[in-house]
Design an enzyme around this catalytic site. Structure first.
Site, PDB file in Angstrom:
ATOM      1  CG  HIS A 279      -0.267   0.260   2.517  1.00  0.00           C
ATOM      2  ND1 HIS A 279       0.556  -0.672   3.121  1.00  0.00           N
ATOM      3  CD2 HIS A 279      -0.282   1.341   3.339  1.00  0.00           C
ATOM      4  CE1 HIS A 279       1.012  -0.174   4.259  1.00  0.00           C
ATOM      5  NE2 HIS A 279       0.525   1.037   4.421  1.00  0.00           N
TER       6      HIS A 279
ATOM      7  CE  LYS B 149      14.312  -0.429   5.422  1.00  0.00           C
ATOM      8  NZ  LYS B 149      15.011  -1.697   5.695  1.00  0.00           N
TER       9      LYS B 149
ATOM     10  CG  ASP C 195       2.557   8.182  11.720  1.00  0.00           C
ATOM     11  OD1 ASP C 195       1.615   7.556  11.197  1.00  0.00           O
ATOM     12  OD2 ASP C 195       2.414   8.872  12.750  1.00  0.00           O
TER      13      ASP C 195
ATOM     14  CE  LYS D 142      12.113  -9.522   9.740  1.00  0.00           C
ATOM     15  NZ  LYS D 142      12.296  -8.225  10.435  1.00  0.00           N
TER      16      LYS D 142
ATOM     17  CB  THR E  20      16.158  -2.399  17.276  1.00  0.00           C
ATOM     18  OG1 THR E  20      16.188  -2.335  15.846  1.00  0.00           O
ATOM     19  CG2 THR E  20      14.919  -3.155  17.713  1.00  0.00           C
TER      20      THR E  20
END
Length: 513
Positions: free
Chosen positions: A108, A113, A142, A149, A237
């Protein structure tokens, strides 16, 4: 002979899509629901697998999202899956067949990613589940990407660097040939078992196939700085995990549920998993005053109620290959049992399905922050929530990696380092203002004080700032939706993701749907 199965939504009828799926499936049988001891140890037989867990959580959020059934069906489905098998020469007399996957859950927004993991636990179900999570994760914070993946089924410790390079480049070649990689198509990143080295190999391989693509560096993120990476990506992360838990601790309702104050300092923390995410999360918590009392790894765990020095145990493991023999720490077999010890904050940062019905009643932590993808099964999640524990979901908490990957992608497309155009101008403006202040105050700052005040932001500082702002905003949105819908934080985060994705697909007109 290379075997490849390509399952893709195509413009046209549902019947044609079904035929494509059946044809590809018949050509290459795909073990879609494999399971392993590592991801089953904490779970009962009747608990869903990883993909089933993701879909269960999605269905719960979908019911209260207010989005039409038509849109919900489209959002849930995986768009395309690539399955490849190829031979790799190990030595003059030996070849092995390597199995790899890449799933694009949603296009979409483009590019898609998602990371690429090297693990002998990889299977199609895991890749599809992780791709789905990436879609929702990007929406929650956002980041304008779809979810994808990839995975290669191997244990990287059993291969030499030269062999891993051949495997990585061959896998990338398959992605290039099937149009599953590109700065505007699908942008991989590191995951379990991969890092900057592998990303550099991927980028170089893509460049060989696309020599005229001036944005080729943007085909993958998590690269070394010298290859177009961004400063701050390696720890992103883990830093996002820290920011997220710090923010939730500030919420009055969380403090009331847990009996904890809003400060990180003094909190006891157990981390399961000591890879990139677990290491950096533990490091940021310790640097801000928390006490790391337990760390779990794949073979054994270390526990010390007096606290564990993160750098010391990291060095010990690097030298010895294990936690065994580290200081005064109690050594516990496996990585599951350490999570059952008393602590304020538990951070599962290893693999999926680590907390299930077999061990959930033994979890004593007040806050469980999912640094890994899918570490808690649906039934275990429900039990934790029913006991008044705060579960901060993976699609929110570990979104720091994709957020900073977005920054790296932007850097690659703009071909300029963050801060290069503005840092000195910013410092000059601050210097002039400081001079006026000094003249009016009648006091000169020392050179050290002056440098500290006028310092212009460097790249890693801008990255940290952008990540912190992103995590604060996403945590606030999740909190607001949880209060509005009277639901838990995971469902609230998924509701936000579903609504955002639905808005994009609806406003675009949903061509061919």
């Amino acid at each position: 002979m290379v075997a490849a199965a390509l399952l893709r939504r195509t413009p046209g009828s549902l019947a044609s899509a079904i035929r494509l799926h059946r044809t590809a499936a018949a050509a290459t049988p795909i073990a879609r629901f494999m399971s392993t001891h590592v991801t089953n140890a904490a779970c009962e037989d009747n608990e869903p697998g990883f993909l089933g867990s993701v879909e269960t959580f999605y269905d719960r959020a979908a019911k209260i999202s207010g989005v039409s059934e038509k849109s919900l069906t489209g959002i849930k489905a995986v768009d395309a899956v690539l399955s490849v098998k190829f031979p790799v020469e190990i030595d003059a007399d030996t070849h092995v067949i390597i199995e790899g996957y890449r799933a694009q859950h949603s296009r979409h927004r483009l590019p898609c990613k998602g990371g690429i993991r090297f693990s002998d636990e990889v299977d199609l179900q895991e890749v599809e589940a992780l791709a789905s999570l990436m879609t929702y994760k990007c929406a929650v914070v956002d980041v304008p990407f779809g979810g994808a993946k990839g995975g290669v089924k191997l244990n990287p410790k059993k291969f030499t660097p030269a062999q891993l390079e051949r495997i990585t480049r061959r896998y990338t070649m398959e992605l290039c040939q099937k149009n599953f990689i590109g700065p505007g198509v699908d942008v991989p990143a590191p995951d379990v078992g991969t890092g900057p080295r592998e990303m550099s190999w991927i980028m170089d391989t893509y460049r060989q196939f696309n020599p005229q693509d001036v944005n080729a560096a943007g085909c993958v993120t998590g690269k070394p700085i010298s290859q177009g990476g961004v400063r701050g990506r390696n720890e992103a992360t883990g830093l996002g995990v820290y920011y997220g838990i710090r923010e939730f601790l500030q919420f009055p309702e969380v403090q009331e549920m847990t009996g904890l104050d809003g400060n990180i300092a003094g909190k006891t923390v157990i981390v399961q998993g000591f890879g990139n995410v677990g290491y950096w999360a533990a490091k940021f918590f310790q640097n801000n005053g928390a006490k790391i009392i337990g760390i779990g790894e794949h073979d054994v765990s270390a526990y010390d109620p007096n606290g564990i020095d993160i750098e010391a145990i990291f060095k010990h493991r690097a030298e010895n290959g294990t936690f065994r023999g580290f200081g005064n720490a109690e050594i516990i077999d496996g990585s599951i049992k350490v999570m059952e010890r008393e602590c304020d904050i538990l951070i599962p940062a290893a693999l999926e399905r680590q907390i299930g019905l077999k061990n959930v009643k033994n979890i004593k932590a007040k806050i469980i922050g999912e640094a890994a993808n899918g570490p808690i099964t649906p039934d275990a999640h429900d039990y934790l929530v029913s006991q008044g524990k705060v579960v901060i979901p993976d699609l929110l908490l570990n979104a720091g990696g994709v957020t900073v990957s977005y920054f790296e992608w932007l850097k690659n497309l703009s071909h300029v380092r963050f801060g290069r155009m503005s840092r000195k101008w910013e410092e000059a403006g601050k210097s002039r203002l400081l001079t006026l202040v000094e003249e009016n105050a009648g006091r000169q700052l020392t050179p050290q004080e002056r440098r500290a005040v006028i310092h212009g932001a460097e790249e890693h500082e801008l990255v940290y700032s952008g990540l912190e702002d992103t995590m604060i905003g996403a945590c606030e949105e999740t909190r607001a939706t949880a209060a509005l819908k009277n639901t838990d934080f995971r469902t609230a985060a998924l509701v936000n993701a579903i609504q955002k994705i639905s808005t994009v697909t609806t406003q675009s007109g949903q061509m061919f749907l």
